[in-house]
Design a protein around this motif. Structure first.
Motif, PDB file in Angstrom:
ATOM      1  N   ASP A   1       1.394  -0.973  -0.003  1.00  0.00           N
ATOM      2  CA  ASP A   1      -0.122  -0.238   0.337  1.00  0.00           C
ATOM      3  C   ASP A   1       0.655   1.489  -0.476  1.00  0.00           C
ATOM      4  O   ASP A   1       0.826   2.365   1.238  1.00  0.00           O
ATOM      5  N   VAL A   2       1.975   1.314  -0.987  1.00  0.00           N
ATOM      6  CA  VAL A   2       3.206   2.283  -1.074  1.00  0.00           C
ATOM      7  C   VAL A   2       2.232   3.427  -2.075  1.00  0.00           C
ATOM      8  O   VAL A   2       1.872   3.392  -2.777  1.00  0.00           O
ATOM      9  N   SER A   3       2.198   4.570  -1.325  1.00  0.00           N
ATOM     10  CA  SER A   3       2.744   6.218  -2.433  1.00  0.00           C
ATOM     11  C   SER A   3       3.058   7.214  -2.294  1.00  0.00           C
ATOM     12  O   SER A   3       3.725   6.958  -1.091  1.00  0.00           O
ATOM     13  N   VAL A   4       2.992   7.541  -3.344  1.00  0.00           N
ATOM     14  CA  VAL A   4       4.184   8.758  -3.055  1.00  0.00           C
ATOM     15  C   VAL A   4       3.102  10.481  -3.370  1.00  0.00           C
ATOM     16  O   VAL A   4       3.243  10.785  -4.287  1.00  0.00           O
ATOM     17  N   ALA A   5       3.444  11.172  -1.867  1.00  0.00           N
ATOM     18  CA  ALA A   5       2.932  12.924  -3.074  1.00  0.00           C
ATOM     19  C   ALA A   5       4.333  14.009  -2.338  1.00  0.00           C
ATOM     20  O   ALA A   5       5.449  14.040  -1.984  1.00  0.00           O
ATOM     21  N   LEU A   6       4.047  14.739  -3.718  1.00  0.00           N
ATOM     22  CA  LEU A   6       4.303  15.555  -3.880  1.00  0.00           C
ATOM     23  C   LEU A   6       4.481  16.527  -2.339  1.00  0.00           C
ATOM     24  O   LEU A   6       3.317  16.145  -1.690  1.00  0.00           O
ATOM     25  N   TRP A   7       5.705  17.368  -2.491  1.00  0.00           N
ATOM     26  CA  TRP A   7       5.951  18.181  -1.131  1.00  0.00           C
ATOM     27  C   TRP A   7       6.191  19.444  -1.532  1.00  0.00           C
ATOM     28  O   TRP A   7       6.973  19.476  -2.414  1.00  0.00           O
ATOM     29  N   ARG A   8       6.171  19.975  -0.800  1.00  0.00           N
ATOM     30  CA  ARG A   8       6.720  21.726  -0.716  1.00  0.00           C
ATOM     31  C   ARG A   8       6.963  22.219   0.413  1.00  0.00           C
ATOM     32  O   ARG A   8       6.597  22.535   1.274  1.00  0.00           O
ATOM     33  N   SER A   9       7.576  23.144   1.110  1.00  0.00           N
ATOM     34  CA  SER A   9       8.475  24.172   2.073  1.00  0.00           C
ATOM     35  C   SER A   9       7.463  24.892   1.995  1.00  0.00           C
ATOM     36  O   SER A   9       7.703  25.408   0.546  1.00  0.00           O
ATOM     37  N   ASP A  10       7.539  25.641   3.013  1.00  0.00           N
ATOM     38  CA  ASP A  10       6.640  27.340   3.125  1.00  0.00           C
ATOM     39  C   ASP A  10       7.639  28.542   2.889  1.00  0.00           C
ATOM     40  O   ASP A  10       7.321  29.255   2.914  1.00  0.00           O
ATOM     41  N   ALA A  11       9.019  27.765   3.286  1.00  0.00           N
ATOM     42  CA  ALA A  11      10.209  28.801   3.025  1.00  0.00           C
ATOM     43  C   ALA A  11      10.365  29.591   1.497  1.00  0.00           C
ATOM     44  O   ALA A  11      10.601  29.193   0.437  1.00  0.00           O
ATOM     45  N   LEU A  12       9.875  30.616   1.796  1.00  0.00           N
ATOM     46  CA  LEU A  12      10.795  31.057  -0.115  1.00  0.00           C
ATOM     47  C   LEU A  12      12.085  31.957   0.005  1.00  0.00           C
ATOM     48  O   LEU A  12      13.004  32.574   1.275  1.00  0.00           O
ATOM     49  N   LEU A  13      13.044  31.236  -0.861  1.00  0.00           N
ATOM     50  CA  LEU A  13      14.402  31.722  -1.117  1.00  0.00           C
ATOM     51  C   LEU A  13      14.958  32.469  -2.056  1.00  0.00           C
ATOM     52  O   LEU A  13      14.284  32.463  -3.385  1.00  0.00           O
ATOM     53  N   ARG A  14      14.484  33.639  -1.464  1.00  0.00           N
ATOM     54  CA  ARG A  14      15.066  34.722  -2.475  1.00  0.00           C
ATOM     55  C   ARG A  14      16.817  35.409  -2.705  1.00  0.00           C
ATOM     56  O   ARG A  14      17.547  35.333  -4.105  1.00  0.00           O
ATOM     57  N   SER A  15      17.427  35.941  -1.936  1.00  0.00           N
ATOM     58  CA  SER A  15      18.579  36.133  -1.536  1.00  0.00           C
ATOM     59  C   SER A  15      19.908  35.200  -1.719  1.00  0.00           C
ATOM     60  O   SER A  15      19.299  34.283  -1.548  1.00  0.00           O
ATOM     61  N   PRO A  16      21.101  35.711  -2.199  1.00  0.00           N
ATOM     62  CA  PRO A  16      21.498  34.816  -2.188  1.00  0.00           C
ATOM     63  C   PRO A  16      22.586  34.052  -0.959  1.00  0.00           C
ATOM     64  O   PRO A  16      22.375  33.499  -0.826  1.00  0.00           O
ATOM     65  N   GLU A  17      22.061  34.903   0.047  1.00  0.00           N
ATOM     66  CA  GLU A  17      22.395  34.341   1.951  1.00  0.00           C
ATOM     67  C   GLU A  17      21.481  32.910   2.060  1.00  0.00           C
ATOM     68  O   GLU A  17      22.191  32.335   2.285  1.00  0.00           O
ATOM     69  N   ALA A  18      20.486  33.397   1.449  1.00  0.00           N
ATOM     70  CA  ALA A  18      19.373  32.641   2.101  1.00  0.00           C
ATOM     71  C   ALA A  18      19.599  31.675   1.013  1.00  0.00           C
ATOM     72  O   ALA A  18      18.880  30.113   1.397  1.00  0.00           O
ATOM     73  N   VAL A  19      19.500  31.259  -0.270  1.00  0.00           N
ATOM     74  CA  VAL A  19      20.671  30.038  -1.088  1.00  0.00           C
ATOM     75  C   VAL A  19      21.639  29.468  -0.038  1.00  0.00           C
ATOM     76  O   VAL A  19      21.683  28.014  -0.152  1.00  0.00           O
ATOM     77  N   SER A  20      22.583  30.204   0.194  1.00  0.00           N
ATOM     78  CA  SER A  20      23.319  29.794   1.057  1.00  0.00           C
ATOM     79  C   SER A  20      23.247  28.498   1.958  1.00  0.00           C
ATOM     80  O   SER A  20      23.616  27.449   1.880  1.00  0.00           O
ATOM     81  N   ALA A  21      22.205  29.679   3.198  1.00  0.00           N
ATOM     82  CA  ALA A  21      21.649  28.680   3.472  1.00  0.00           C
ATOM     83  C   ALA A  21      21.238  27.787   3.847  1.00  0.00           C
ATOM     84  O   ALA A  21      21.347  26.671   4.396  1.00  0.00           O
ATOM     85  N   ALA A  22      20.388  27.178   2.813  1.00  0.00           N
ATOM     86  CA  ALA A  22      20.280  26.547   2.437  1.00  0.00           C
ATOM     87  C   ALA A  22      20.496  25.495   1.783  1.00  0.00           C
ATOM     88  O   ALA A  22      20.753  23.843   2.160  1.00  0.00           O
ATOM     89  N   LEU A  23      21.531  25.244   1.039  1.00  0.00           N
ATOM     90  CA  LEU A  23      22.314  24.824   0.569  1.00  0.00           C
ATOM     91  C   LEU A  23      23.152  23.926   1.550  1.00  0.00           C
ATOM     92  O   LEU A  23      23.723  23.119   1.493  1.00  0.00           O
TER      93      LEU A  23
END
Length: 652
Positions: free
Chosen positions: A80-102
């Motif tokens: 009974d395995v299923s896969v669902a699409l997921w996303r976070s609510d965090a919006l990454l716009r600045s270079p610093e935000a992207v670096s922190a995410a990485l």
């Protein structure tokens, strides 16, 4: 050598700028206006029953689609395995935000989205099972509106969550995978720079280690890169490669185990150079040999750096503007690059900017496909994640420059997702330099170390002497070039190749433990006149003709002066008898010394001691003998007349 020269229509790479960083994907934005995710503290987690791997992530202006596989990582069947699409609510716009995410080490906040049937994929039904070790593919998608991605010009975390029944039969989370999705507001410019360089193969003028370069320009890496550059991309070329191809183009030989054979790539080399000259996009020249500046900086050897500078300013790349390329540098290497007075391109620096400034050194930032994605569990090093991180950084930086030196780079640089477009370097380079702090250099073993440097210096001294003694051999013209090539970044990770090249170079200069030439002369010489000559035998131990001159010194030049003859050329492996002149101004014994040297005055042999003995009086002696004879004759004649006159008186 007579060689074609590249054209003179290249613009400065200094005016260009790079942008970018790691990987791939796309997306849009939720109502949140956070600048970075707010990850929960990382905690130890038990092994997941299933592993979820993402293989693609595609974004259009309306839809996000993820595809991948689910693998049963447990010892029991999954049902009974299923896969669902997921996303976070965090919006990454600045270079610093992207670096922190990485650099994040834990999953950011988010929710699974099941707003429509396509958001969820049934992998295994209630009456089916996924056996241990087995894998099955999946694909989930959703419109951006369904996913709440209503804002553009941002990056989000997206992923797939697998749930199912395992063990006790209760439905539970089985595993998950995360990547980044990016959706620019406009079109982000992406420029490419093609790097033309290759491992050194030239041993001396007209002699190469092998035909590897011919294969490279015919149907190998350099042929592929040329085809890409002919599409209008900017490019840089290593003067070392130009010098080798120009040498090949007018005829060359290839070293073998039992001598050398004629090279077969003269026409191909000339054709490749003609294609380079016909390129219409901007071109520049790198430092000679593509040196590993981290190693050069660490060694701190001024003569090595001087050789690189000298070779880089040679005429092999006339008409091209200079640029310094440094790959994954530490701060010292970047400072060294800046000190050379050229525009700097820093390749594979993990900076989220197009241009950076580090301690006063400004550099364009470029990235190749070799730059790995973040090493956190959130972004395992896959092609998809490298693209995801790369495009997230490019959007935040406002552009990207891709560095292309391998076929992998070509493939990676050819695919652009929605919201990105090919552009020229001047457009990408409009960004202002941003302050940046370079991370410490990762631990690595350089090819050129202190021990190899000793070998290189010894070879340099040998080449200089060889070049002076055998000026037509083609060795002396490449002294700085060969020293610079020893520091090439092409040897990093290929120490065996460096050893082989240095060994071949040493063998070409070798004279089995002997000097370049040797000198022999008799230890005692006797002069029988005012001028004389005595023989000196000089033997050439090289496989090239040598040109030498004799230098002789007397300890009493007022009595006996030694006169050196004109320079003499001696055939390879042959001996030649050179006549050394002597002029005597008086009798006696004089000690003298003689040695062989190059025409430029560099000594080739130690002094050979000679004793010179003269038994003549010289010119003054002969004058005395002649005058004495005249006096004797006159005196005798006068005496005869006196006797005759006396007898006449007696008779009278």
């Amino acid at each position: 050598m007579t060689t074609p020269q590249p054209g003179r229509r290249r613009a400065r790479l200094a005016s260009l700028v790079l942008a970018a960083a790691l990987g791939f994907t796309l997306a849009s934005a939720p109502p949140s206006d956070a600048t970075s995710p707010s990850p929960a503290p990382a905690t130890a987690q038990p092994a997941s029953p299933a592993s979820v791997t993402l293989t693609s992530a595609d974004v259009t202006t309306t839809t996000l689609t993820l595809a991948g596989t689910v693998t049963n990582a447990s010892t029991e069947p999954l049902t009974d395995v299923s896969v669902a699409l997921w996303r976070s609510d965090a919006l990454l716009r600045s270079p610093e935000a992207v670096s922190a995410a990485l650099e994040a080490e834990s999953t950011p906040a988010g929710t699974a989205r099941v707003a429509s049937p396509t958001n969820q994929f049934v992998l295994v039904g209630p009456d089916d099972a996924l056996a241990p070790g087995a894998s099955r593919p999946f694909s989930v998608s959703g419109t951006l509106a369904e996913l709440g991605l209503t804002q553009t010009d941002a990056t989000w975390w997206v992923g797939a969550d697998a749930t199912g029944r395992h063990g006790d039969g209760r439905r539970t989370a089985l595993g998950q995978a995360r990547t980044l999705a990016t959706l620019p507001e406009g079109t982000v410019p992406v420029a490419r720079i093609i790097e033309f360089s290759a491992p050194p193969r030239q041993l001396k003028q007209n002699l190469f280690t092998d035909e590897g370069l011919l294969a490279d320009i015919t149907d190998g890496r350099l042929a592929e890169l040329m085809s890409v550059a002919e599409g209008g991309d900017s490019w840089v070329v290593d003067p070392s490669l130009l010098l080798e191809l120009q040498d090949m183009a007018d005829g060359y030989r290839v070293r073998g185990t039992s001598g050398s054979t004629a090279g077969t790539g003269a026409e191909q080399a000339a054709a490749w150079l003609a294609r380079l000259d016909a390129l219409t996009a901007t071109g520049s020249r790198t430092l000679f040999g593509s040196p590993d500046l981290d190693t050069v900086s660490d060694l701190g050897d001024e003569s090595l750096l001087a050789a690189i500078r000298s070779a880089s300013e040679d005429g092999a790349a006339d008409g091209l503007d200079p640029v310094t390329v440094v790959t994954r540098p530490d701060s010292a290497a970047l400072a060294l690059a800046g000190s050379l007075g050229r525009p700097v391109v820093a390749v594979d620096v993990p900076a989220p900017h197009v241009r950076i400034e580090v301690d006063g050194t400004r550099a364009i930032v470029a990235h190749s496909s070799a730059l790995a994605a973040a090493t956190s569990p959130l972004l395992p090093d896959t092609a998809l994640n490298r693209r995801a991180a790369r495009f997230a950084t490019a959007r935040a930086a406002g552009g990207e420059v891709r560095w292309v030196r391998t076929p992998d780079d070509i493939a990676e640089a050819s695919a652009l997702p929605h919201g990105f477009r090919a552009a020229g370097l001047p457009e990408v380079g409009a960004a202002e330099p941003q302050p940046w702090q370079l991370p410490p250099l990762s631990v690595r073993t350089p090819a050129l170390d202190a021990a190899h440097l000793v070998t290189v210096h010894a070879l340099r001294d040998r080449m200089e002497l060889y070049g002076q003694a055998a000026p037509d051999a083609g060795v002396g013209t490449l002294v700085d070039a060969q020293v610079a090539r020893a520091a090439s970044a092409w040897w990093v990770g290929r120490t065996d190749s460096l050893d082989a090249w240095l060994g071949a170079l040493s063998e070409r200069l070798d004279t089995p433990g002997r000097a370049i030439v040797s000198l022999d002369a008799t230890q005692r010489f006797t002069m029988t006149g005012a001028t004389s000559e005595f023989p000196v035998t000089v033997t050439n131990h090289l496989i090239d003709p040598v040109t030498i001159r004799l230098e002789a010194v007397s300890d009493n030049p007022q009595r006996i002066r030694l006169v050196a003859p004109d320079p003499v050329t001696i055939a390879p492996g042959a001996s030649s008898t050179v006549l050394l002149g002597a002029e005597s101004a008086g009798g006696g014994v004089v000690r003298a010394s003689v040695h062989a040297q190059t025409v430029g005055g560099h000594r080739l042999t130690p002094d050979r001691e000679i004793v010179v003995e003269t038994t003549n009086f010289g010119t003054i002696g002969w004058v005395i003998v002649i005058v004495s004879g005249v006096v004797l004759v006159a005196t005798t004649a006068h005496r005869i007349r006196q006797v005759r006159n006396r007898r006449k008186g007696e008779d009278g």
